[in-house]
Scaffold this motif. Structure first.
Motif, mmCIF file in Angstrom:
data_model
loop_
_atom_site.group_PDB
_atom_site.id
_atom_site.type_symbol
_atom_site.label_atom_id
_atom_site.label_comp_id
_atom_site.label_asym_id
_atom_site.label_seq_id
_atom_site.Cartn_x
_atom_site.Cartn_y
_atom_site.Cartn_z
ATOM 1 N N GLN A 227 0.783 -1.219 0.200
ATOM 2 C CA GLN A 227 -0.050 0.040 0.077
ATOM 3 C C GLN A 227 0.846 1.261 -0.042
ATOM 4 O OE1 GLN A 227 -3.528 0.038 -0.289
ATOM 5 N NE2 GLN A 227 -3.090 1.931 -0.859
ATOM 6 N N ASP B 293 0.954 3.994 -2.810
ATOM 7 C CA ASP B 293 0.430 5.421 -2.332
ATOM 8 C C ASP B 293 1.752 6.397 -2.926
ATOM 9 O OD1 ASP B 293 -1.945 4.485 -1.170
ATOM 10 O OD2 ASP B 293 -1.057 4.882 1.042
ATOM 11 N N LYS B 294 2.827 5.907 -2.811
ATOM 12 C CA LYS B 294 3.888 6.854 -3.437
ATOM 13 C C LYS B 294 4.260 6.842 -4.671
ATOM 14 C CE LYS B 294 6.519 6.968 1.259
ATOM 15 N NZ LYS B 294 6.990 8.269 1.421
#
Length: 114
Positions: free
Chosen positions: A65, A69-70
């Motif tokens: 995750q 997200d990055k």
């Protein structure tokens, strides 16, 4: 893993590589091998090993995750089987989270003592 057995066919020795003594291959997650590896360590037996695996799964989920997200990886870059597993875990987490909300505000009013 490669093992050497005693005369009763119990695992007696383990090696990561085949040797002259340890020539029989046994899967690393084999119940027989896990039992041998945890023998004499009741507090860190197979149950502890499996609990550790489950906790590590959570770490891997969180890592995936964070990477998504990055923008380091994209969900669609994961192999299809991995995508299916990630989605399944997300659905299960959502169900568990909703299942833990067993008492709503309305239910609390009904529980008043008269």
């Amino acid at each position: 893993m490669y093992v050497r057995r005693d005369s009763d066919q119990r695992i007696q020795q383990v090696s990561r590589e085949p040797t002259s003594d340890c020539s029989e291959f046994v899967a690393a997650d084999s119940p027989e091998l896990l039992a041998f590896m945890t023998d004499g360590l009741p507090s860190q037996g197979i149950d502890h090993f499996q609990t550790s695996d489950l906790a590590f799964v959570r770490v891997v989920e969180d890592l995936i995750q964070v990477l998504m997200d990055k923008g380091v990886i994209s969900f669609v870059e994961l192999p299809e089987a991995a995508q299916d597993k990630v989605l399944e875990r997300q659905r299960l987490r959502h169900r568990v989270a909703q299942g833990l909300d067993l008492v709503s505000d309305e239910d609390e009013d009904d529980d008043e003592v008269i």
